[in-house]
Design a protein around this motif. Structure first.
Motif, PDB file in Angstrom:
ATOM      1  N   LEU A  65       0.491   5.137   7.390  1.00 43.94           N
ATOM      2  CA  LEU A  65      -0.165   5.422   6.117  1.00 43.94           C
ATOM      3  C   LEU A  65      -1.563   5.997   6.328  1.00 43.94           C
ATOM      4  O   LEU A  65      -2.010   6.859   5.580  1.00 43.94           O
ATOM      5  CB  LEU A  65      -0.239   4.162   5.264  1.00 43.94           C
TER       6      LEU A  65
ATOM      7  N   VAL B  54       4.080   8.372  -1.088  1.00 41.27           N
ATOM      8  CA  VAL B  54       2.870   9.190  -1.050  1.00 41.27           C
ATOM      9  C   VAL B  54       2.414   9.562  -2.464  1.00 41.27           C
ATOM     10  O   VAL B  54       1.225   9.714  -2.727  1.00 41.27           O
ATOM     11  CB  VAL B  54       3.111  10.463  -0.206  1.00 41.27           C
TER      12      VAL B  54
ATOM     13  N   THR C 205      -2.612   9.504   4.818  1.00 44.93           N
ATOM     14  CA  THR C 205      -3.724   9.535   3.870  1.00 44.93           C
ATOM     15  C   THR C 205      -4.785  10.537   4.300  1.00 44.93           C
ATOM     16  O   THR C 205      -5.304  11.298   3.486  1.00 44.93           O
ATOM     17  CB  THR C 205      -4.353   8.130   3.726  1.00 44.93           C
TER      18      THR C 205
ATOM     19  N   ASP D 166      -2.901   2.698  -5.665  1.00 49.53           N
ATOM     20  CA  ASP D 166      -3.058   2.522  -4.223  1.00 49.53           C
ATOM     21  C   ASP D 166      -2.220   1.361  -3.703  1.00 49.53           C
ATOM     22  O   ASP D 166      -1.640   1.436  -2.624  1.00 49.53           O
ATOM     23  CB  ASP D 166      -4.534   2.308  -3.872  1.00 49.53           C
TER      24      ASP D 166
ATOM     25  N   ASP E   7       2.609   7.732  -5.187  1.00 55.58           N
ATOM     26  CA  ASP E   7       2.358   6.578  -6.047  1.00 55.58           C
ATOM     27  C   ASP E   7       1.108   6.786  -6.888  1.00 55.58           C
ATOM     28  O   ASP E   7       0.123   7.378  -6.432  1.00 55.58           O
ATOM     29  CB  ASP E   7       2.177   5.304  -5.219  1.00 55.58           C
TER      30      ASP E   7
ATOM     31  N   TRP F 122       0.836  -1.204   0.000  1.00 56.99           N
ATOM     32  CA  TRP F 122       0.000   0.000   0.000  1.00 56.99           C
ATOM     33  C   TRP F 122       0.868   1.249   0.000  1.00 56.99           C
ATOM     34  O   TRP F 122       1.691   1.444   0.893  1.00 56.99           O
ATOM     35  CB  TRP F 122      -0.908  -0.019   1.220  1.00 56.99           C
ATOM     36  N   HIS F 123       0.689   2.100  -0.973  1.00 59.57           N
ATOM     37  CA  HIS F 123       1.365   3.403  -1.104  1.00 59.57           C
ATOM     38  C   HIS F 123       2.768   3.416  -0.507  1.00 59.57           C
ATOM     39  O   HIS F 123       3.012   4.030   0.527  1.00 59.57           O
ATOM     40  CB  HIS F 123       0.531   4.512  -0.452  1.00 59.57           C
TER      41      HIS F 123
END
Length: 165
Positions: free
Chosen positions: A90, A12, A94, A17, A14, A8-9
């Motif tokens: 994360l 930041v 997010t 997802d 990317d 997952w990412h």
């Protein structure tokens, strides 16, 4: 779930997802009545040899229901301890400045679960890179996924990243 957390990412910025270095997952949610999602053109054109699926969720705000914090707790219960720090890091990145607002926002979890669909990226309406005039970049648009056939289970089972779905 642990494999997904590690994918997952990573950065930041990317494009996708989830990216395990081979395959990609892009998750889209909408509160609109139709399954319309916003994409960058890059998100619908992965590199050759990569699998890409689009996860689509239709969200309904509710006075009572689950918040993203409730979902985080549910995920924490399913992952190894070493991945919990990454999940929390994360999660905070997010949400960013929307952290406090997220504490006051609740969604109908059952409705969202019932609406969850997975699509192969090649089925999603997109602009072909070969038709873009020279000099065009950073292209974004909305695509309507209503009526598109979902990805087949056999396709999903062939990719390690997709097994977590």
């Amino acid at each position: 779930p642990d494999y997904l957390i590690r994918s997952w990412h990573v950065s930041v910025n990317d494009i996708f997802d989830f990216n395990d270095g081979h395959d990609k997952i892009e998750v889209k949610s909408t509160a609109k009545p139709n399954r319309i999602h916003h994409f960058s053109n890059e998100q619908l054109h992965p590199n050759d040899g990569s699998g890409l699926v689009i996860c689509s969720i239709m969200m309904t705000k509710a006075g009572q229901g689950l918040s993203v914090f409730d979902l985080k707790v549910a995920i924490e219960e399913r992952i190894e301890n070493e991945n919990r720090f990454r999940l929390n890091e994360l999660f905070a990145k997010t949400l960013g400045t929307d952290y406090n607002k997220a504490m006051e926002t609740f969604f109908d979890y059952q409705s969202a679960s019932d609406s969850f669909k997975i699509f192969n990226y090649s089925s999603v309406p997109a602009i072909d890179n070969d038709t873009l005039p020279s000099g065009i970049s950073n292209l974004h648009y909305d695509s309507d996924l209503s009526g598109i056939e979902e990805a087949q289970a056999f396709y999903l089972s062939e990719h390690e990243l997709f097994k977590g779905l």
